[in-house]
Enzyme design. Structure first.
Site, PDB file in Angstrom:
ATOM      1  N   LYS A  81       0.796  -1.233   0.000  1.00  0.00           N
ATOM      2  CA  LYS A  81       0.000   0.000   0.000  1.00  0.00           C
ATOM      3  C   LYS A  81       0.827   1.280   0.000  1.00  0.00           C
ATOM      4  O   LYS A  81       0.309   2.353  -0.297  1.00  0.00           O
ATOM      5  CB  LYS A  81      -0.927   0.015   1.225  1.00  0.00           C
ATOM      6  N   ASP A 121      -9.836   2.484   2.579  1.00  0.00           N
ATOM      7  CA  ASP A 121      -9.798   1.787   3.878  1.00  0.00           C
ATOM      8  C   ASP A 121     -10.336   2.657   5.020  1.00  0.00           C
ATOM      9  O   ASP A 121     -11.029   2.154   5.907  1.00  0.00           O
ATOM     10  CB  ASP A 121      -8.365   1.390   4.238  1.00  0.00           C
TER      11      ASP A 121
HETATM   12  P1  ATR Z   1      -0.734  -3.445   6.491  1.00  0.00           P
HETATM   13  O1  ATR Z   1      -0.714  -2.718   5.200  1.00  0.00           O
HETATM   14  O2  ATR Z   1      -1.841  -4.479   6.537  1.00  0.00           O
HETATM   15  O3  ATR Z   1      -0.770  -2.571   7.692  1.00  0.00           O
HETATM   16  P2  ATR Z   1       2.096  -3.857   6.874  1.00  0.00           P
HETATM   17  O4  ATR Z   1       2.346  -2.487   6.355  1.00  0.00           O
HETATM   18  O5  ATR Z   1       2.977  -4.966   6.386  1.00  0.00           O
HETATM   19  O6  ATR Z   1       0.621  -4.327   6.548  1.00  0.00           O
HETATM   20  O7  ATR Z   1       2.113  -3.809   8.478  1.00  0.00           O
HETATM   21  C1  ATR Z   1       2.006  -4.948   9.261  1.00  0.00           C
HETATM   22  C2  ATR Z   1       2.016  -4.564  10.740  1.00  0.00           C
HETATM   23  O8  ATR Z   1       2.021  -5.780  11.509  1.00  0.00           O
HETATM   24  C3  ATR Z   1       3.260  -3.790  11.177  1.00  0.00           C
HETATM   25  O9  ATR Z   1       2.889  -2.873  12.172  1.00  0.00           O
HETATM   26  C4  ATR Z   1       4.162  -4.888  11.759  1.00  0.00           C
HETATM   27  O10 ATR Z   1       5.084  -4.443  12.746  1.00  0.00           O
HETATM   28  P3  ATR Z   1       6.538  -3.880  12.313  1.00  0.00           P
HETATM   29  O11 ATR Z   1       6.322  -2.468  11.851  1.00  0.00           O
HETATM   30  O12 ATR Z   1       7.341  -3.964  13.573  1.00  0.00           O
HETATM   31  O13 ATR Z   1       7.039  -4.774  11.212  1.00  0.00           O
HETATM   32  C5  ATR Z   1       3.123  -5.761  12.424  1.00  0.00           C
HETATM   33  N1  ATR Z   1       3.641  -7.133  12.595  1.00  0.00           N
HETATM   34  C6  ATR Z   1       3.832  -8.058  11.643  1.00  0.00           C
HETATM   35  N2  ATR Z   1       4.327  -9.203  12.179  1.00  0.00           N
HETATM   36  C7  ATR Z   1       4.433  -8.977  13.522  1.00  0.00           C
HETATM   37  C8  ATR Z   1       4.872  -9.759  14.644  1.00  0.00           C
HETATM   38  N3  ATR Z   1       5.311 -11.015  14.478  1.00  0.00           N
HETATM   39  N4  ATR Z   1       4.851  -9.185  15.878  1.00  0.00           N
HETATM   40  C9  ATR Z   1       4.412  -7.931  16.050  1.00  0.00           C
HETATM   41  N5  ATR Z   1       3.993  -7.132  15.040  1.00  0.00           N
HETATM   42  C10 ATR Z   1       3.991  -7.645  13.789  1.00  0.00           C
END
Ligand code: ATR
Length: 301
Positions: A81, A121
């Site tokens: 995105k 969204d």
């Molecule tokens: P989206 O567009 O759906 O928001 P994204 O931009 O990939 O997807 O964001 C995913 C979110 O999930 C992020 O806040 C990520 O945290 P980080 O910024 O630290 O990467 C969070 N996330 C993904 N896997 C995680 C995990 N195992 N533990 C905690 N947070 C997680």
């Protein structure tokens, strides 16, 4: 008498169809193709919607050539995105402020094509909260888990609707801080207090009226909970909103229900964001009841 003339030397028949897609990774969980295809069918449109799972490093390489694809429009989901912004000719001012685009319209002007970005969204999020949960954001205290593209849309909607306080908790705290910096210029009706933290505990959950999970934790059954749920004296008035819709009841929602919290998944947000995308692409009113029924059927089966 009418005569029917056919000129086989100069073919006059042309197949007219429109093609739409969703880019994301992983995409196995998406309900968008079923929802959009049923909507196209209901309106008698010769339009089709397909899913294109593509990992971020490959998407980065092809993003600038999307203009040459046969697509008339597309959606972006995790994690594309933000990167899509590089490839757009223009961006709707709200999507620009959010820093995230989930819907692109390909405008064709003779031979020239233009990619125009939108974010549906935030609209889907607000509408789902109001319509499905009767939840009014004005004056409320909100905790949001995650700071990615989905969180950006939610925080934008929360600011616009005058939340009193929004706390963003993210594993990578610098990302949450950047989000706050980016949003600090947005004028809000309620002077929302925005803050960022790196870890969810120790937080006192009763301080919040609404807790949103925008992280990907919960997509897989083996994922840990994104937050430790403690029992709170007023849990009946606290709404836990998991943006994930597949699975329909994440571990977070199951645990929250057990403890007496109100819960809601991301299906209604998917519906309303999808309806708005449909309208941007087709210029026609989305058949919302058919889309809702399709999602219910897919979700149930
Ligand atoms: P989206 O567009 O759906 O928001 P994204 O931009 O990939 O997807 O964001 C995913 C979110 O999930 C992020 O806040 C990520 O945290 P980080 O910024 O630290 O990467 C969070 N996330 C993904 N896997 C995680 C995990 N195992 N533990 C905690 N947070 C997680």
């Amino acid at each position: 008498m009418n005569t029917l003339r056919m000129n086989f030397k100069k073919p006059t028949w042309k197949a007219e169809y429109s093609l739409y897609a969703i880019f994301g990774y992983p995409l196995s969980h998406t309900f968008s193709p079923r929802m959009q295809n049923e909507a196209f069918k209901a309106l008698g449109l010769n339009s089709y919607y397909i899913d294109i799972p593509i990992p971020p490093e490959r998407f980065k390489k092809l993003v600038r050539s999307l203009k040459n694809s046969p697509l008339n429009g597309f959606n972006l989901t995790v994690p594309h995105k933000e990167i899509i912004l590089k490839a757009l000719d223009s961006v709707d001012p709200e999507a620009r402020r959010m820093g995230a685009v989930n819907t692109v319209l390909v405008k064709s002007n003779g031979k020239r094509k233009k990619l125009i970005g939108y974010n549906t969204d935030a609209y889907g999020f607000s509408k789902a909260l109001k319509k499905e949960a009767g939840f009014n954001v004005g004056g409320k205290s909100v905790l949001i888990l995650g700071a990615g593209g989905a969180a950006r849309a939610c925080v934008y909607a929360l600011l616009k609707e005058g939340a009193r306080r929004v706390v963003i908790a993210n594993r990578t705290v610098s990302k949450a801080k950047r989000l706050i910096r980016d949003f600090s210029k947005i004028k809000t009706p309620g002077k929302t207090k925005l803050s960022a933290i790196g870890k969810t505990p120790p937080l006192s959950l009763p301080e919040f009226d609404l807790i949103i999970n925008s992280t990907s934790l919960g997509l897989k059954g083996s994922d840990p909970l994104p937050i430790n749920l403690t029992k709170s004296p007023n849990q009946k008035s606290v709404l836990i909103f998991d943006l994930i819709y597949n699975p329909s009841r994440t571990k977070l929602l199951r645990e929250a229900s057990k403890r007496g919290y109100r819960t809601m998944n991301g299906l209604a947000m998917l519906l309303y964001q999808g309806a708005r995308s449909f309208e941007i692409w087709t210029g026609k009113r989305a058949p919302i009841n058919i889309m809702r029924k399709t999602l219910k059927d897919v979700g149930a089966g």
